[in-house]
Design an enzyme around this catalytic site. Structure first.
Site, PDB file in Angstrom:
ATOM      1  N   THR A  71      11.910 -23.997 -18.535  1.00  0.00           N
ATOM      2  CA  THR A  71      11.667 -22.870 -19.431  1.00  0.00           C
ATOM      3  C   THR A  71      11.395 -21.598 -18.641  1.00  0.00           C
ATOM      4  O   THR A  71      11.881 -20.512 -18.982  1.00  0.00           O
ATOM      5  CB  THR A  71      10.474 -23.171 -20.355  1.00  0.00           C
ATOM      6  OG1 THR A  71      10.740 -24.355 -21.115  1.00  0.00           O
ATOM      7  CG2 THR A  71      10.231 -22.018 -21.314  1.00  0.00           C
ATOM      8  N   THR A 164      15.794 -33.149 -20.449  1.00  0.00           N
ATOM      9  CA  THR A 164      15.132 -34.139 -19.604  1.00  0.00           C
ATOM     10  C   THR A 164      15.973 -35.400 -19.484  1.00  0.00           C
ATOM     11  O   THR A 164      15.622 -36.299 -18.714  1.00  0.00           O
ATOM     12  CB  THR A 164      13.749 -34.499 -20.187  1.00  0.00           C
ATOM     13  OG1 THR A 164      13.914 -34.935 -21.551  1.00  0.00           O
ATOM     14  CG2 THR A 164      12.815 -33.291 -20.169  1.00  0.00           C
ATOM     15  N   ARG A 223       3.255 -27.976 -13.756  1.00  0.00           N
ATOM     16  CA  ARG A 223       2.487 -27.852 -15.001  1.00  0.00           C
ATOM     17  C   ARG A 223       1.199 -28.657 -14.912  1.00  0.00           C
ATOM     18  O   ARG A 223       0.127 -28.196 -15.330  1.00  0.00           O
ATOM     19  CB  ARG A 223       3.332 -28.325 -16.193  1.00  0.00           C
ATOM     20  CG  ARG A 223       2.587 -28.275 -17.525  1.00  0.00           C
ATOM     21  CD  ARG A 223       3.457 -28.769 -18.658  1.00  0.00           C
ATOM     22  NE  ARG A 223       4.541 -27.845 -18.914  1.00  0.00           N
ATOM     23  CZ  ARG A 223       5.694 -28.171 -19.485  1.00  0.00           C
ATOM     24  NH1 ARG A 223       5.923 -29.429 -19.808  1.00  0.00           N
ATOM     25  NH2 ARG A 223       6.623 -27.258 -19.696  1.00  0.00           N
TER      26      ARG A 223
END
Length: 363
Positions: A71, A164, A223
């Site tokens: 993203t 993914t 993340r």
């Protein structure tokens, strides 16, 4: 089940409560983006060539596990091309009309980001073929014999698809992307660079040992690294610690049940059940899931990928087995007769893998 400390802390999926913070920590250009050197260099070349030609960039497909920056890269592509960004997702596009509404409202040069593009419906996929190649869609008006296809020209745009599970994309769709980049897990050194940048933005004081401690427990995923860093920040704030070192970071993450290897409560529960209840396996997925009180899908999609990647769990035709490294991680000694029963090609260290992915459910 009631939530336990650490549940979801090392999950690669975004936490809704942390999305605003994650947005603030995202790099805004390719120069600030850490890691993925080969993909970054290739993407930079594609974007620079498009700018020199004065045209929209080729369509881009980004694949890889969650939490690695797909993203973020889509936002960087829009920023580098000085173009607006439209964000949607595959699950949100279940009808061709949904996609037609999005495409018809795009402006020239706009970047359309479709997350989890492999989950888009088949009619929408087929409409996307023509839109990507010819910048045109056919709108069907009417039904039955009186139905008419009205062609609608689209302005040139750039589609950025993220997935993914690249293997689930149909070939005709995958072939229409001009550039495909696969994102790999980060090394500990790369994660330390990510954490240094995040700590600076959050005005945190962390020494090198502290960064190394957090990075080593982050499962190779930025993340997760940023999420763990925020939890360490909270722990330090409550305990009045100004300078975060390895001891502080370790104490904070131990409290959240994230161990030195990045395993959380669920990961250790799976390994402990496999070893103590089934003598290291092999055991079927459903039986193992019942033993740890979780759904089979949770064990298979949340715990297994990292355990297999770290060489702690193996998938064989007869079921799941614990490797010698798993016994050692839990502080247990593998009996000789158990070691003798492991397949000859069974791995015993991190970074190895097995070729057998099928699973028979042992009862």
């Amino acid at each position: 089940m009631s939530a336990q400390p650490g549940d979801g802390l090392v999950a690669a999926t975004p936490d809704p409560d942390d999305k605003a913070i994650e947005a603030a920590l995202r790099p805004k250009n390719l120069d600030d983006f850490v890691g993925q050197k080969r993909v970054r260099e290739q993407l930079s070349l594609v974007l620079e060539a498009s700018r020199l030609r004065g045209r929209s960039a080729d369509h881009v497909l980004l694949s890889g596990p969650p939490g690695l920056g797909k993203t973020t890269l889509s936002m960087i592509i829009a920023a580098e091309m000085n173009a607006p960004l439209r964000i949607s997702s595959g699950p949100a596009i279940q009808h061709a009309g949904d996609l037609a509404a999005i495409l018809s409202s795009l402006t020239e040069g706009e970047v359309l980001f479709l997350d989890e593009i492999h989950r888009m419906s088949r009619p929408a996929e087929e409409m996307l073929y023509m839109a990507m190649e010819d910048f045109r869609v056919d709108i069907i008006v009417g039904k039955g014999a009186g139905a008419t296809a009205i062609p609608l020209d689209l302005p040139p745009f750039t589609l950025v698809g993220a997935t993914t599970r690249a293997g689930l994309l149909p070939g005709p769709l995958r072939d229409r992307f001009g550039f495909t980049g696969h994102l790999e897990f980060y090394s500990t050194a790369e994660l330390e660079l990510v954490l240094r940048r995040s700590a600076m933005l959050m005005d945190m004081k962390v020494n090198s040992a502290g960064f190394a401690e957090v990075a080593g427990r982050s499962r190779g995923t930025p993340r997760i690294a940023n999420r763990l860093l925020r939890r360490v920040r909270d722990w330090a704030l409550v305990h009045g610690v100004d300078q975060i070192d390895a001891r502080t970071a370790g104490a904070a993450l131990d409290m959240y049940e994230v161990d030195a290897r990045g395993l959380d409560r669920l990961d250790r529960s799976v390994l402990r059940a496999l070893i103590t209840k089934f003598n290291g396996g092999p055991v079927g997925l459903s039986t193992l899931a019942i033993a740890v009180g979780e759904e089979p899908e949770t064990v298979e999609t949340v715990a297994e990928p990292y355990l297999v990647r770290e060489g702690l769990l193996g998938r064989t035709p007869r079921g799941r087995v614990a490797t010698r490294a798993a016994w050692e991680h839990l502080g247990l000694q593998m009996p000789d007769h158990v070691a003798a029963g492991l397949p000859e090609n069974m791995f015993s260290g991190p970074g190895s893998n097995t070729s057998a992915d099928s699973d028979a459910d042992s009862l």
